[in-house]
Scaffold this active site. Sequence first.
Site, short mmCIF file in Angstrom:
data_model
loop_
_atom_site.label_atom_id
_atom_site.label_comp_id
_atom_site.label_asym_id
_atom_site.label_seq_id
_atom_site.Cartn_x
_atom_site.Cartn_y
_atom_site.Cartn_z
N THR A 14 24.88 42.17 -7.96
CA THR A 14 25.18 43.45 -7.30
C THR A 14 26.63 43.86 -7.55
O THR A 14 26.91 45.03 -7.84
CB THR A 14 24.98 43.30 -5.77
OG1 THR A 14 23.81 42.52 -5.57
CG2 THR A 14 24.84 44.62 -5.08
N LYS A 107 35.90 33.13 -3.36
CA LYS A 107 36.71 32.51 -2.30
C LYS A 107 36.53 31.00 -2.24
O LYS A 107 37.47 30.27 -1.96
CB LYS A 107 36.40 33.15 -0.94
CG LYS A 107 34.96 32.97 -0.47
CD LYS A 107 34.14 34.24 -0.53
CE LYS A 107 32.66 33.95 -0.43
NZ LYS A 107 31.83 35.08 -0.19
N LYS A 207 38.02 31.90 3.35
CA LYS A 207 38.81 33.14 3.33
C LYS A 207 40.10 32.96 4.13
O LYS A 207 41.17 33.41 3.71
CB LYS A 207 37.96 34.29 3.90
CG LYS A 207 36.76 34.63 3.01
CD LYS A 207 35.77 35.52 3.73
CE LYS A 207 34.56 35.87 2.86
NZ LYS A 207 33.48 36.50 3.61
N1 HSE Z 1 28.19 36.26 3.26
C1 HSE Z 1 29.44 36.97 3.30
C2 HSE Z 1 29.48 37.72 4.62
C3 HSE Z 1 29.55 37.88 2.12
O1 HSE Z 1 28.49 37.74 5.34
O2 HSE Z 1 30.50 38.29 4.93
C4 HSE Z 1 30.95 38.23 1.71
O3 HSE Z 1 31.75 37.14 1.41
#
Ligand code: HSE
Length: 439
Positions: A14, A107, A207
């Site tokens: 995507t 990340k 993150k």
């Molecule tokens: N799985 C992650 C979220 C996607 O839900 O924020 C983005 O890193």
Amino acid sequence: MAEPLRVGIAGLGTVGASVIRLLERQGAALAARSGRAVKVTAVSARDKSRDRGVDVSNMVWFDDPVALAKSSDIDLFVELIGGDEGPARAAIEAALSSGKSVVTANKALLAKHGMALAKMAEDKRVALAFEASVAGGIPIVKTLREGLAGNAISRVYGILNGTCNYILSRMELEGLSFEECLKDAQRLGYAEADPTFDIGGFDTAHKLAILTSLAFGTAVDAEAVHVEGIQSITLADLKAAEELGYRIKLLGVAQRTDKGIEQRVHPTMVPKSSSIAEVMGVTNAVTIDADAVKELTLVGPGAGGMATASAVVADIADIAKGIRSAPFGLPSSALEKASRIPVQRHEGGYYIRLTVHDRPGAAAAIATRMAERQISLESIMQRKPVPKRGAAASASTEAVPVVLITYATSESTIREALEAVVKDGYIAGAPQVIRIERE
Ligand code: HSE
């Protein structure tokens, strides 16, 4: 105008397809701003025959991302494969070794190998850019690294995982179960391939480790992050939070304390009046406390093709302009080792939910255990017994929910007091403990 910047993209999911679309849509504006056209000349993905809704017929196709990374057909390598090892790591290393700048949204890989990759990029005098790796479309990397360069930052905290915020928001607003909300998040494509990454707090921890480094000049160290997920949060907690003027959010928090930089990810009670409490659904938000700017909150889409592509394209534009910052804001040799502060040393307010046998002396015993340790209570709330389905249980033996909010104390003190409360025998089940984060 200078020669076009030739871009190779590995990973056409995507986000990859959205980057191609966005570069087409914004091509003229980007060229005007950078003084140089940006052209995707080569791509790599697993399945050449798949229709991704973008035309890749005039781009060189590579089955192997490492071969693309090394290819002389490109000047810049964009990694959108994912995964903290395997082809993503091998391809980034190959690109950097061959003197090419790299843009990545990965990340997990940066949390694990960020320092080594930053060093490689510095040695080769090329860029390693990763705006898309944290909070999707929110330009938080640039905000911390460049925008707030004149500030001393004392705390960075945020909603960094859309899946968790979506689950907690729907549980709270619609009274749905955790499982139902998780299924919907997966169906809508928000969750990571393995949902434990989201709900267990690990995606947020990756993150946060990156944000901590940018905010405090420390080496990225995901192992230094205390991580708890949202699995233990119940509708009873969400309801109690609401009544007490709080919301529960999965936060990543990095904070300067007199013991060092605390890094923690856990469900957190935030006052309903705070900016972060208003952020519902898959949206992400980051609040920064800093001396000059005081408080700054950025809110926006944390995932999704176009939002993430927006961040990737911003990095590509910088590289087209010839901008090359130290990836984590300082030369990697100048980044300090991150402190590993055990969560027991955390100090703050606490929400505690106990299931108490409704007998004389129970509340007094709980209050005594707290007072013995100088824990001061901000509020205490006892609810009517939760009626047991199909059974007319006698009121005197029924368990009732009791919720306490404490003023600031240390985690070890709270844990000791609760151990004593459990030993007193007035409570059923394990206490629920949620840390409070004040504005
Ligand atoms: N799985 C992650 C979220 C996607 O839900 O924020 C983005 O890193």
